[in-house]
Design a protein around this motif. Structure first.
Motif, PDB file in Angstrom:
ATOM      1  N   HIS A 174      15.170  67.880 104.349  1.00 57.51           N
ATOM      2  CA  HIS A 174      14.324  68.516 102.840  1.00 57.51           C
ATOM      3  C   HIS A 174      15.853  68.395 101.840  1.00 57.51           C
ATOM      4  O   HIS A 174      17.245  68.367 102.264  1.00 57.51           O
ATOM      5  N   ILE A 175      15.904  68.196 100.570  1.00 51.63           N
ATOM      6  CA  ILE A 175      16.505  68.258  99.291  1.00 51.63           C
ATOM      7  C   ILE A 175      16.925  69.912  98.992  1.00 51.63           C
ATOM      8  O   ILE A 175      16.161  70.338  98.062  1.00 51.63           O
ATOM      9  N   ALA A 176      18.546  70.537  98.780  1.00 54.05           N
ATOM     10  CA  ALA A 176      18.642  71.561  98.072  1.00 54.05           C
ATOM     11  C   ALA A 176      18.057  71.427  96.865  1.00 54.05           C
ATOM     12  O   ALA A 176      18.292  70.263  96.041  1.00 54.05           O
ATOM     13  N   ASP A 177      17.569  72.774  96.271  1.00 52.84           N
ATOM     14  CA  ASP A 177      17.644  72.721  94.571  1.00 52.84           C
ATOM     15  C   ASP A 177      19.205  72.293  94.175  1.00 52.84           C
ATOM     16  O   ASP A 177      19.654  73.056  94.810  1.00 52.84           O
ATOM     17  N   ASP A 178      19.431  71.491  93.382  1.00 55.78           N
ATOM     18  CA  ASP A 178      20.207  71.175  92.592  1.00 55.78           C
ATOM     19  C   ASP A 178      21.795  71.556  93.265  1.00 55.78           C
ATOM     20  O   ASP A 178      22.233  71.673  94.173  1.00 55.78           O
ATOM     21  N   PRO A 179      21.293  70.107  94.495  1.00 54.24           N
ATOM     22  CA  PRO A 179      22.543  69.836  95.440  1.00 54.24           C
ATOM     23  C   PRO A 179      24.231  69.462  95.844  1.00 54.24           C
ATOM     24  O   PRO A 179      24.762  69.962  95.556  1.00 54.24           O
ATOM     25  N   LEU A 180      24.321  69.410  94.201  1.00 54.73           N
ATOM     26  CA  LEU A 180      25.521  69.156  93.849  1.00 54.73           C
ATOM     27  C   LEU A 180      26.616  70.008  93.317  1.00 54.73           C
ATOM     28  O   LEU A 180      27.365  70.610  93.849  1.00 54.73           O
ATOM     29  N   LYS A 181      25.988  71.661  93.360  1.00 52.55           N
ATOM     30  CA  LYS A 181      26.500  72.773  92.897  1.00 52.55           C
ATOM     31  C   LYS A 181      26.222  73.618  94.708  1.00 52.55           C
ATOM     32  O   LYS A 181      26.353  74.563  94.279  1.00 52.55           O
ATOM     33  N   SER A 182      25.737  73.582  95.501  1.00 52.01           N
ATOM     34  CA  SER A 182      24.636  73.979  96.522  1.00 52.01           C
ATOM     35  C   SER A 182      26.521  74.961  97.250  1.00 52.01           C
ATOM     36  O   SER A 182      26.474  75.248  97.093  1.00 52.01           O
ATOM     37  N   VAL A 183      27.336  74.058  97.404  1.00 51.61           N
ATOM     38  CA  VAL A 183      29.163  75.000  98.230  1.00 51.61           C
ATOM     39  C   VAL A 183      29.532  75.657  96.454  1.00 51.61           C
ATOM     40  O   VAL A 183      29.835  77.314  97.387  1.00 51.61           O
ATOM     41  N   VAL A 184      29.687  75.489  95.502  1.00 50.98           N
ATOM     42  CA  VAL A 184      30.092  76.117  94.787  1.00 50.98           C
ATOM     43  C   VAL A 184      29.248  78.120  94.481  1.00 50.98           C
ATOM     44  O   VAL A 184      30.245  78.958  94.799  1.00 50.98           O
ATOM     45  N   ARG A 185      27.722  77.461  94.295  1.00 54.44           N
ATOM     46  CA  ARG A 185      27.193  78.522  94.744  1.00 54.44           C
ATOM     47  C   ARG A 185      27.654  79.533  96.118  1.00 54.44           C
ATOM     48  O   ARG A 185      27.678  80.347  95.804  1.00 54.44           O
ATOM     49  N   GLY A 186      27.541  78.411  97.331  1.00 52.56           N
ATOM     50  CA  GLY A 186      27.772  79.193  98.728  1.00 52.56           C
ATOM     51  C   GLY A 186      29.255  80.192  98.920  1.00 52.56           C
ATOM     52  O   GLY A 186      28.664  81.515  98.936  1.00 52.56           O
ATOM     53  N   THR A 187      29.908  79.337  97.742  1.00 51.78           N
ATOM     54  CA  THR A 187      31.652  80.481  97.771  1.00 51.78           C
ATOM     55  C   THR A 187      30.987  81.389  97.026  1.00 51.78           C
ATOM     56  O   THR A 187      31.768  82.275  97.556  1.00 51.78           O
ATOM     57  N   GLY A 188      30.868  80.798  95.750  1.00 49.40           N
ATOM     58  CA  GLY A 188      31.172  82.560  95.095  1.00 49.40           C
ATOM     59  C   GLY A 188      29.842  83.531  95.663  1.00 49.40           C
ATOM     60  O   GLY A 188      30.486  84.873  95.017  1.00 49.40           O
ATOM     61  N   ILE A 189      29.282  83.297  96.050  1.00 54.18           N
ATOM     62  CA  ILE A 189      28.054  84.599  97.538  1.00 54.18           C
ATOM     63  C   ILE A 189      29.014  85.203  98.616  1.00 54.18           C
ATOM     64  O   ILE A 189      29.556  86.276  98.510  1.00 54.18           O
TER      65      ILE A 189
END
Length: 202
Positions: A174-189
């Motif tokens: 499975h490819i994540a939605d908007d994979p470029l920002k996954s780590v940034v989004r997760g860090t924000g959470i």
């Protein structure tokens, strides 16, 4: 761990999830369960290596010298992991310097040529994933078999990569939605909910 949070995985549940994060310099292959990293592999094959592969292929097969920025643009526009895509991109013109005459020239490049150029690097990523699966505890391997693998990072945007990995590893990818920002989004959470996810920021 941040990538897993960023793509919406509940990292605290007692279920194994495999995250493959193909970044710029490295590809991280991680199995996560119960808010912890069970096994973790990292190889120095990722986006930068793909760019270098494209530069080398054009030099070798077309005697064309191109810069890193041009190679990066080729990767974004027609980069592919398979030579047979369902929705293939059109060939693109590439400008560079002819290594024989020293004069600037333009050639047309197809996605199949780029897939060929990236083949060895993608093969190394496949081997690393298989190695990581071999070291995964059997009870978590069952979870991964049912759920499949999750691709994040810029490299996940390579056309046909999910299909190629799925064919090789015989598991859903499975490819994540908007994979470029996954780590940034997760860090924000994790930052917003530090009390719940302190392990992400360690």
């Amino acid at each position: 761990m941040a990538a897993a949070l960023g793509i919406g995985i509940d990292v605290e549940e007692p279920v194994g999830n495999m995250i493959i994060d193909i970044g710029g310099g490295t590809t991280g292959i991680t199995v996560i369960a119960l808010a912890g990293i069970v096994c973790d592999q990292s190889i120095r094959i990722a986006g930068d290596e793909f760019t270098a592969d494209i530069m080398e292929a054009l030099r070798r097969y077309h005697s064309l010298l191109i810069g890193e920025r041009t190679a990066e643009q080729i990767k974004i526009q027609i980069g592919a992991a398979l030579k047979d895509l369902d929705n293939p991109p059109d060939d693109i013109p590439v400008n560079g310097r002819d290594l024989v005459t020293g004069i600037p020239k333009q050639i047309m490049v197809s996605y199949q040529e780029i897939a060929e150029a990236l083949d060895k690097s993608i093969f190394k990523i496949e081997e690393a994933i298989l190695k990581a699966l071999e070291t995964t505890p059997p009870e978590l391997a069952g979870d991964i078999y049912r759920r499949g693998l999750y691709l994040t990072g810029g490299g996940a945007l390579l056309r046909g990569l999910d299909k190629r990995l799925s064919q090789k590893i015989k598991l859903p990818v499975h490819i994540a939605d908007d994979p470029l920002k996954s780590v940034v989004r997760g860090t924000g959470i994790a930052l917003k909910n530090y009390d719940r996810y302190p392990f992400v920021m360690r």
